[in-house]
Design an enzyme around this catalytic site. Sequence first.
Site, short mmCIF file in Angstrom:
data_model
loop_
_atom_site.label_atom_id
_atom_site.label_comp_id
_atom_site.label_asym_id
_atom_site.label_seq_id
_atom_site.Cartn_x
_atom_site.Cartn_y
_atom_site.Cartn_z
N HIS A 82 65.53 53.11 50.18
CA HIS A 82 64.75 52.36 49.18
C HIS A 82 64.35 53.19 48.33
O HIS A 82 62.96 53.45 47.76
CB HIS A 82 63.57 51.64 50.06
CG HIS A 82 63.25 50.28 49.34
ND1 HIS A 82 63.21 49.13 50.01
CD2 HIS A 82 62.81 50.15 48.07
CE1 HIS A 82 62.69 48.33 49.08
NE2 HIS A 82 62.18 48.75 47.90
N GLU A 87 63.82 40.00 50.38
CA GLU A 87 62.56 40.17 49.54
C GLU A 87 62.53 38.59 48.74
O GLU A 87 63.36 38.40 48.02
CB GLU A 87 62.59 41.33 48.72
CG GLU A 87 62.37 42.78 49.13
CD GLU A 87 62.38 43.64 48.13
OE1 GLU A 87 61.97 43.42 47.09
OE2 GLU A 87 62.83 44.78 48.52
N ARG A 93 60.40 44.35 57.91
CA ARG A 93 61.23 45.10 57.14
C ARG A 93 60.49 46.22 56.59
O ARG A 93 59.45 46.27 55.58
CB ARG A 93 62.00 44.18 55.93
CG ARG A 93 62.96 45.05 55.22
CD ARG A 93 63.83 44.27 54.20
NE ARG A 93 64.58 45.08 53.52
CZ ARG A 93 64.37 45.45 51.89
NH1 ARG A 93 63.53 44.74 51.33
NH2 ARG A 93 65.30 46.08 51.57
N ASN A 113 67.58 39.87 47.63
CA ASN A 113 66.29 39.76 46.97
C ASN A 113 66.27 39.02 45.69
O ASN A 113 67.09 39.03 45.02
CB ASN A 113 66.02 41.53 46.57
CG ASN A 113 65.73 42.22 47.73
OD1 ASN A 113 65.64 41.98 48.82
ND2 ASN A 113 65.40 43.66 47.53
N GLU A 134 69.04 47.21 46.73
CA GLU A 134 69.15 47.19 45.24
C GLU A 134 69.85 48.38 44.37
O GLU A 134 69.22 49.01 43.74
CB GLU A 134 67.72 46.71 44.63
CG GLU A 134 67.03 45.54 45.27
CD GLU A 134 65.97 45.16 44.37
OE1 GLU A 134 65.46 46.13 43.71
OE2 GLU A 134 65.61 44.05 44.72
N TYR A 181 63.86 37.14 42.80
CA TYR A 181 62.46 37.21 42.33
C TYR A 181 62.68 36.02 40.92
O TYR A 181 61.37 35.29 40.79
CB TYR A 181 62.08 38.39 41.65
CG TYR A 181 61.66 39.35 42.75
CD1 TYR A 181 60.27 39.37 43.32
CD2 TYR A 181 62.53 40.34 43.21
CE1 TYR A 181 59.91 39.97 44.34
CE2 TYR A 181 62.10 41.00 44.28
CZ TYR A 181 60.80 40.95 44.93
OH TYR A 181 60.26 41.75 45.89
C1 FCB Z 1 62.19 44.82 44.11
C2 FCB Z 1 61.98 46.23 45.11
C3 FCB Z 1 60.57 46.28 45.71
C4 FCB Z 1 59.62 45.87 45.01
C5 FCB Z 1 59.97 44.25 44.38
C6 FCB Z 1 58.78 43.90 43.70
O1 FCB Z 1 63.00 45.19 43.23
O2 FCB Z 1 62.84 46.25 46.08
O3 FCB Z 1 60.69 47.55 46.16
O4 FCB Z 1 59.03 46.57 44.02
O5 FCB Z 1 60.99 44.53 43.41
#
Ligand code: FCB
Length: 457
Positions: free
Chosen positions: A128, A353, A84, A299, A173, A301
Amino acid sequence: MSADPFAGLHARFPADFVWGVATSAFQIEGAATEDGKGPSIWDTFCRQPGTIADGSHGDVACDHVNRWEEDLDLAAGLGVGAYRFSVSWPRVQPAGHGAFNAAGLAFYDRLVDGMLARGLQPHLTLNHWDMPQALQDRGGWAARDTVQRFVDYARAVHARLGDRLASMTTHNEPWVIAMLGHESGHFAPGIRHRGTAMQVVHHLLLSHGLALQALRADGSRAGLGIVLNLSPVHTATASAADAAAARLEDGRLARMYLDPLLRGHYPPDVLEYLGADAPRIESGDLRHIATPMDFMGVNYYTRNVASSASPWNPAAAGRPITDMGWEIYPQGLTELLLRLHREYPVPPLLITENGAAFADELRGGRVEDAARTRFIAQHVSAVADALEQGVPVAGYMLWSLLDNFEWASGYAKRFGIVHVDYATQRRTPKDSALAYRAFLQRVARRHTEEAAEAAGA
Ligand code: FCB
């Protein structure tokens, strides 16, 4: 020391599951002014004092424009089947309108061919975050005219590369672009105005829908979709006030995007909360936004914890965190995927992500990042949990292949499974890269064996 955190996981994924690694243009490319590239809003933003933690910028970054062959070799060497990446809009169209830059398009042409030559499916993101500065000067995402500029850009990229792409993502995002870029001002273009931010949300979503329609009319064979940053929103305490804060936070983070994209309307409670800051919508817009997608990127985290006492996520006191201060909460990914599947008519989902920053150290040619390996394995396991409960998850892409420019955190936060020494540009796969590779080898071996059994049976 401890057992392999990936043990047994390979058996929990179907043969056609896509495994990948992810990067983005501004974070790795460098070559900020070479070969006719125009400035992006991030080039400008980095020049403003106090915006980037270490005062850095993307002029060189990982020098990927000059080292892309080595980087694709590294990706292919992991055994992933997908890569990607994103296209820098000002590299291919310096002013964001008008003339295209042949050298910029040629770079991505070589890059895509380089992926195919190495057995990597190209997954391209159009936006992006690095919008051309010249377009920002005409109002950027707050201006309705930018919607059509984006559609033109999407069509040009598709005309050149579309025949070889596995997927095309319109925006990465939109919440971050709108909220961090236009409400809090922590990210480029550094605007602090809620009404502007909400208009940006609407124009991003509208340009997404119109781009999908245009690309389909142009005969696109690539899967088309968008990438959202999503998190379950939990409450800090059991109070009714925190429950209300969580509901609103979920509205602003998730439903503000999911509802128009998948159901054709904005969430009424969020519009009511926004009042005069709600976006101006023209007739027909919502129908365009809800243009069916082939996939939706997620994405993930961390989870969010909402509190009526604090407008932003309160610190994850006492819980395990990464170097970003983000709580490590893998079960949140399962919870999120189940919720999407249960509450929305979702297309196939792609984890576009997932990854973690840790304070890595390169010692004797090695980075012992056991915490990252554990993080990845726990989240891969969380994806398997969702798959086993019926959620259509098509793939998993790790953020990130390389240490890179982590936006307002600069180069201090390292998300790569490959270490980058910025002084020499030397790349060193970390222990986590070796673990991911070993895992993918087991995945591949298992499918070869299964195919042989099926052929013999
Ligand atoms: C996301 C972004 C990516 C990277 C990660 C840690 O929000 O899409 O570019 O910075 O966080």
